[in-house]
Design a protein around this motif. Structure first.
Motif, PDB file in Angstrom:
ATOM      1  N   TYR A   1       0.625  -1.020  -0.119  1.00 22.36           N
ATOM      2  CA  TYR A   1      -0.169  -0.080   0.054  1.00 22.36           C
ATOM      3  C   TYR A   1       0.939   1.240  -0.052  1.00 22.36           C
ATOM      4  O   TYR A   1       0.272   2.210   0.443  1.00 22.36           O
ATOM      5  N   VAL A   2       2.300   1.252  -0.318  1.00 24.05           N
ATOM      6  CA  VAL A   2       3.004   2.278  -0.420  1.00 24.05           C
ATOM      7  C   VAL A   2       2.685   3.353  -1.206  1.00 24.05           C
ATOM      8  O   VAL A   2       2.734   4.590  -0.981  1.00 24.05           O
ATOM      9  N   ALA A   3       1.801   3.145  -2.349  1.00 29.32           N
ATOM     10  CA  ALA A   3       1.249   4.411  -3.223  1.00 29.32           C
ATOM     11  C   ALA A   3       0.307   5.060  -2.557  1.00 29.32           C
ATOM     12  O   ALA A   3       0.073   6.217  -2.902  1.00 29.32           O
ATOM     13  N   ALA A   4      -0.037   4.777  -1.134  1.00 29.77           N
ATOM     14  CA  ALA A   4      -1.018   5.840  -0.465  1.00 29.77           C
ATOM     15  C   ALA A   4       0.037   7.028  -0.090  1.00 29.77           C
ATOM     16  O   ALA A   4      -0.745   8.010   0.042  1.00 29.77           O
ATOM     17  N   PHE A   5       1.127   6.813   0.035  1.00 27.12           N
ATOM     18  CA  PHE A   5       1.960   8.096   0.108  1.00 27.12           C
ATOM     19  C   PHE A   5       2.716   8.393  -0.956  1.00 27.12           C
ATOM     20  O   PHE A   5       3.697   9.251  -0.637  1.00 27.12           O
ATOM     21  N   GLU A   6       2.667   7.979  -2.071  1.00 30.19           N
ATOM     22  CA  GLU A   6       3.191   8.628  -3.310  1.00 30.19           C
ATOM     23  C   GLU A   6       3.185  10.232  -3.096  1.00 30.19           C
ATOM     24  O   GLU A   6       4.091  10.889  -3.608  1.00 30.19           O
ATOM     25  N   ASP A   7       2.032  10.801  -2.693  1.00 29.36           N
ATOM     26  CA  ASP A   7       1.927  12.036  -2.641  1.00 29.36           C
ATOM     27  C   ASP A   7       2.195  12.146  -1.120  1.00 29.36           C
ATOM     28  O   ASP A   7       1.394  11.916  -0.169  1.00 29.36           O
ATOM     29  N   PRO A   8       3.253  12.825  -0.970  1.00 30.86           N
ATOM     30  CA  PRO A   8       3.756  13.001   0.650  1.00 30.86           C
ATOM     31  C   PRO A   8       2.816  13.659   1.447  1.00 30.86           C
ATOM     32  O   PRO A   8       2.101  14.583   1.185  1.00 30.86           O
ATOM     33  N   VAL A   9       2.761  13.020   2.655  1.00 26.70           N
ATOM     34  CA  VAL A   9       1.939  13.550   3.745  1.00 26.70           C
ATOM     35  C   VAL A   9       2.482  14.981   4.096  1.00 26.70           C
ATOM     36  O   VAL A   9       3.748  14.992   4.316  1.00 26.70           O
ATOM     37  N   ARG A  10       1.557  16.088   4.160  1.00 23.41           N
ATOM     38  CA  ARG A  10       2.192  17.286   4.857  1.00 23.41           C
ATOM     39  C   ARG A  10       1.665  17.243   6.266  1.00 23.41           C
ATOM     40  O   ARG A  10       0.779  17.033   6.933  1.00 23.41           O
ATOM     41  N   SER A  11       2.686  18.110   7.092  1.00 21.15           N
ATOM     42  CA  SER A  11       2.599  18.030   8.584  1.00 21.15           C
ATOM     43  C   SER A  11       1.405  19.174   8.835  1.00 21.15           C
ATOM     44  O   SER A  11       1.155  20.004   8.311  1.00 21.15           O
ATOM     45  N   ASN A  12       0.585  18.577   9.841  1.00 20.31           N
ATOM     46  CA  ASN A  12      -0.598  19.384  10.223  1.00 20.31           C
ATOM     47  C   ASN A  12      -0.395  19.175  11.778  1.00 20.31           C
ATOM     48  O   ASN A  12      -1.428  18.904  12.535  1.00 20.31           O
ATOM     49  N   GLY A  13       0.819  19.480  12.529  1.00 21.51           N
ATOM     50  CA  GLY A  13       0.935  19.217  13.935  1.00 21.51           C
ATOM     51  C   GLY A  13       1.546  17.796  14.058  1.00 21.51           C
ATOM     52  O   GLY A  13       1.261  17.223  14.993  1.00 21.51           O
ATOM     53  N   GLY A  14       1.709  17.003  12.907  1.00 17.55           N
ATOM     54  CA  GLY A  14       2.097  15.580  13.123  1.00 17.55           C
ATOM     55  C   GLY A  14       1.823  15.021  11.650  1.00 17.55           C
ATOM     56  O   GLY A  14       1.004  15.378  10.894  1.00 17.55           O
ATOM     57  N   HIS A  15       2.272  13.638  11.359  1.00 11.64           N
ATOM     58  CA  HIS A  15       1.973  12.859  10.305  1.00 11.64           C
ATOM     59  C   HIS A  15       1.155  11.657  10.231  1.00 11.64           C
ATOM     60  O   HIS A  15       0.616  11.125   9.462  1.00 11.64           O
ATOM     61  N   LEU A  16       1.315  11.019  11.759  1.00  9.66           N
ATOM     62  CA  LEU A  16       0.479   9.855  11.781  1.00  9.66           C
ATOM     63  C   LEU A  16      -0.886   9.788  11.553  1.00  9.66           C
ATOM     64  O   LEU A  16      -1.280   9.013  10.762  1.00  9.66           O
TER      65      LEU A  16
END
Length: 397
Positions: free
Chosen positions: A315-330
């Protein structure tokens, strides 16, 4: 045999750390989705898993192997353990001849030979030219074989039957770690073992830029007049929320393991034990690079395990567009993983044959609970997955 695959996915947040270094000493990285990511190599995490098997006593020592160049010394130890009357030098000779009969080339390393001549001492034991992965039971079999020919090992191994037996003993009764991670012997391709498990490089779900820590160390014996540091240096590090993934071919694992240690145990029992140990070790193992400096002791925030008959799916493609921080990434990472996994399974999955378990910590991972059956502890997770695997194996093809 039925084709059965086990996918294991994890989200794990690590604080400032340097789990896995490149040739410059910096944390390894990769570009994915057009931005740099933190990376921990599959080799580093596979090593951590194998170490966890041993350190946490997840498996009987007889079910584990050793990967070393010092295979002659290791086999000599087994020979003298079986027959203490055999002198050490004799045991080394028996071991070397037997290892070479199995097709593995050995030599005395030149630097060690030169040092022995300089010191006017005996030559050190021969070593294999490459790392050799042998199971405990294979070493025992080779040791007993060597003792059978101890009266004249050279003549004994000139027999085609005895030489073939040495090679056969090196290629039967594989340990769990050999069955899982495979074995390559350059000179003896016919005793190679295809790995049953594939471990992806762990990647951060977001952009990561390495940082550098400048440090000084003070000399404890300095007087007040002696100013300045006794040592100055830098160490690179980063912090990340990692996506980790491994795919296990259960059918390949069963083929590699063959029969269990005991004739009276069910055919599926060795596989059940191996799967349970693998799930536990994948979840809780941790590469120890620079761990004394950073103390990066964390556990995964979430684990998703899927047992399927279709091919493995990352499921790595879920993160091909990198997560942007909004006080954390989790939280966003967990939400994305839950949504993407559901979409992929809707399109490519087989809901009639796929089983899913979820292990998670905290409210940020709540969305993942929708994917499958929640388990309360990692041991409950590992036991449930292993039981399901055994049941699948028992079904007729």
């Amino acid at each position: 045999m039925n084709r059965i695959f086990l996918d294991v996915h994890a989200l794990q947040t690590v604080p400032p750390s340097n789990l896995n270094r490149d040739d410059t000493g910096a944390p390894k990285t990769a570009v994915y989705g057009g931005v740099p990511r933190a990376r921990v190599s599959s080799q580093a995490w596979k090593r951590a898993i194998r170490t966890y098997f041993k350190d946490e006593h997840l498996l009987d020592p007889a079910e584990l192997g050793v990967r070393t160049k010092k295979v002659v010394e290791l086999l000599a130890d087994r020979i003298t353990a079986f027959d203490p009357s055999v002198a050490r030098e004799t045991a080394l000779t028996l071991a070397d001849e037997t290892i070479r009969a199995a097709g593995i080339k050995t030599e005395v390393p030149k630097r060690k030979a030169d040092q022995a001549k300089k010191d006017a001492g005996p030559l050190p034991a021969p070593e294999s030219k490459y790392l050799v992965f042998l199971s405990s039971r294979q070493l025992d079999g080779l040791a007993r074989h060597a003792l059978e020919g101890a009266a004249d090992i050279t003549a004994f191994l000139k027999s085609k039957e005895n030489k073939a037996r040495a090679r056969e003993l090196a290629d039967m009764r594989h340990s769990v770690d050999i069955a899982l991670f495979g074995r390559m012997v350059a000179d003896v391709a016919d005793i190679n073992v295809d790995a049953a498990v594939q471990v992806a490089h762990a990647l951060s779900v977001h952009r990561v830029d390495n940082e550098s820590d400048y440090y000084t160390a003070v000399d404890d014996e300095n007087t007040d007049e002696e100013t300045g540091a006794g040592m100055i240096g830098t160490v690179d590090f980063n912090s990340a929320t990692l996506y980790r993934y491994a795919a296990l071919g259960v059918h390949q694992l069963a083929a590699n393991l063959g029969q269990g240690l005991r004739e009276d145990e069910p055919r599926t029992e060795p596989v059940r034990r191996a799967v349970e140990a693998l799930v536990l070790a994948f979840v809780s193992s941790l590469p120890t690079g620079k761990i004394n400096t950073f103390g990066h002791h964390t556990q995964p925030d979430a684990v998703v395990v899927r047992l399927r008959t279709t091919r493995p799916i990352s499921y790595v493609a879920a993160f091909e567009d990198p997560v942007r921080s909004n006080g954390g990434h989790l939280r966003e990472a967990a939400d994305r993983l839950a949504a993407y996994a559901a979409d992929v399974e809707r399109v490519y999955g087989d809901p009639e044959t796929t089983l899913t378990w979820v292990l998670r910590v905290g409210p940020a991972t709540l969305k993942l609970a929708e994917l499958g059956t929640e388990t309360g502890t990692q041991r409950e997770l590992a036991a449930a997955v292993a039981r399901a695997v055994a049941e699948r194996l028992e079904k007729p093809a």
